[in-house]
Write a protein that holds these residues in place. Sequence first.
Motif, PDB file in Angstrom:
ATOM      1  N   VAL A 134       0.878  -1.070   0.106  1.00 48.97           N
ATOM      2  CA  VAL A 134       0.072  -0.056   0.096  1.00 48.97           C
ATOM      3  C   VAL A 134       0.899   1.172   0.070  1.00 48.97           C
ATOM      4  N   ARG A 135       0.654   2.374  -0.921  1.00 49.35           N
ATOM      5  CA  ARG A 135       1.309   3.238  -0.940  1.00 49.35           C
ATOM      6  C   ARG A 135       0.798   4.660  -0.325  1.00 49.35           C
ATOM      7  N   GLY A 136       1.383   5.304   0.576  1.00 53.32           N
ATOM      8  CA  GLY A 136       0.736   6.345   1.161  1.00 53.32           C
ATOM      9  C   GLY A 136       0.178   7.315   0.229  1.00 53.32           C
ATOM     10  N   LYS A 137      -0.800   8.036   0.617  1.00 51.78           N
ATOM     11  CA  LYS A 137      -1.416   9.209   0.161  1.00 51.78           C
ATOM     12  C   LYS A 137      -1.081  10.600   0.480  1.00 51.78           C
ATOM     13  N   TYR A 158      -8.517   6.557   7.601  1.00 51.98           N
ATOM     14  CA  TYR A 158      -7.649   5.973   6.740  1.00 51.98           C
ATOM     15  C   TYR A 158      -8.404   5.938   5.171  1.00 51.98           C
ATOM     16  N   ARG A 159      -9.717   5.496   5.561  1.00 46.75           N
ATOM     17  CA  ARG A 159     -10.421   5.295   4.313  1.00 46.75           C
ATOM     18  C   ARG A 159     -11.003   6.409   3.489  1.00 46.75           C
ATOM     19  N   SER A 161      -7.774   7.492   1.483  1.00 46.68           N
ATOM     20  CA  SER A 161      -7.492   6.728   0.433  1.00 46.68           C
ATOM     21  C   SER A 161      -8.199   6.930  -0.631  1.00 46.68           C
ATOM     22  N   HIS A 162      -9.476   7.431  -0.503  1.00 47.63           N
ATOM     23  CA  HIS A 162     -10.354   8.208  -1.510  1.00 47.63           C
ATOM     24  C   HIS A 162      -9.731   9.237  -2.021  1.00 47.63           C
ATOM     25  N   ASP A 165      -1.911  10.691  -5.281  1.00 41.48           N
ATOM     26  CA  ASP A 165      -0.670   9.788  -5.206  1.00 41.48           C
ATOM     27  C   ASP A 165       0.595  10.880  -5.155  1.00 41.48           C
TER      28      ASP A 165
END
Length: 355
Positions: free
Chosen positions: A102-105, A333-334, A337-338, A342
């Motif tokens: 998982v790449r951080g955002k 976190y969800r 992610s949305h 990037d």
Amino acid sequence: MSDLKKIKDNFFSKLNQNLGLSEINQIKSDLFGKNGLISSQFKKIGSINESERKKFASELNILKDELQDLIDSKINDIKKDEINRKLEKEKIDVTLPERSFVRGKIHPVSQTIDEISAIFSEIGFSIEEGPDIENEYNNFTALNTPDNHPARDMHDTFYLDKKKEKLLRTHTSPVQIRTMLKDNPPFKIIAPGRTYRSDSDQTHSPMFHQVEGLHIDKNINMGDLKGCLNYFIKEFFEVEKIKMRFRPSHFPFTEPSAEVDIGYEIKDGKIVIGEGDKWLEILGCGMVHPKVLKNVNVDPLKYQGYAFGIGIDRLAMLKYGINDLRSFFECDYRWLSHFGFDPLDVPTNYRGLSR
Ligand code: DAH
């Protein structure tokens, strides 16, 4: 049977049993330790009569080498076995699926700060930063904010001491003061960062973000302010045309002061910036008050200019369709992610504001 023959028979048969490492080491010390059997035989050499001594010594040396070699090879075998067993057990199964990665955002507010910084740095603004904990002078007094101004009230400001000398900055405007005190004009800076007010509801958070702008030089007027903001808003919202209006307002540190609204409309449930007949306030601005310039030793008869303060969170909400300010700071976190970005989407012509 001679002593040497007895030792040989006894230990060869012992060593040829199925032994573990610790048992072999024990045998090694029984034979070669300080008082071991072989060591004792060596001590005996001197007392043997001359005619037999040579033969005994040579037999003893041969026996010693044989036993040593046998022990070494047994130890080697055990170690090899161990390695083979491990390799057998730890075999890599190349058919297994890879572990998920998982790449951080990048948080939308950070992304927005980078975008704003990139746009302003393209038209000659440099980036300044100031501390979140400010003194009363930079935050209010130097900015011509009188003692009885409502912003100074306990209900609005987080003071950090009883004397009200230290506080969490209520806006990024004190960075104007810091910048002008440490250098000589001209100044052309923006200062993004965190700001704090004692306020919390759906559209207010006790911590929020602003970007301050300041342009002071010998010939700067309100037309420059308008041109600069117009350019910025078009670039930021990526639109060709923007409806923008300056509404007269009041800030103690600017004269005249204005609030800027941009036009928008709702199309298919989505907000469209730049068109329509609705207005949205996005920033405060004005021409820097001569008293502020005097407070930082800049001669207002020689130098003038404009300043502005933009709410970053509001801009991020508008651009990225986020409708609850509080969601920015809930660390879900969800959600991140949305709405996050990037890391490679950060504008490349500006990077590096410390976060
Ligand atoms: N500091 C003001 C606030 O937080 C915003 C602002 C208004 C900044 C006018 C300025 C300015 O630099 O010229 O409400």
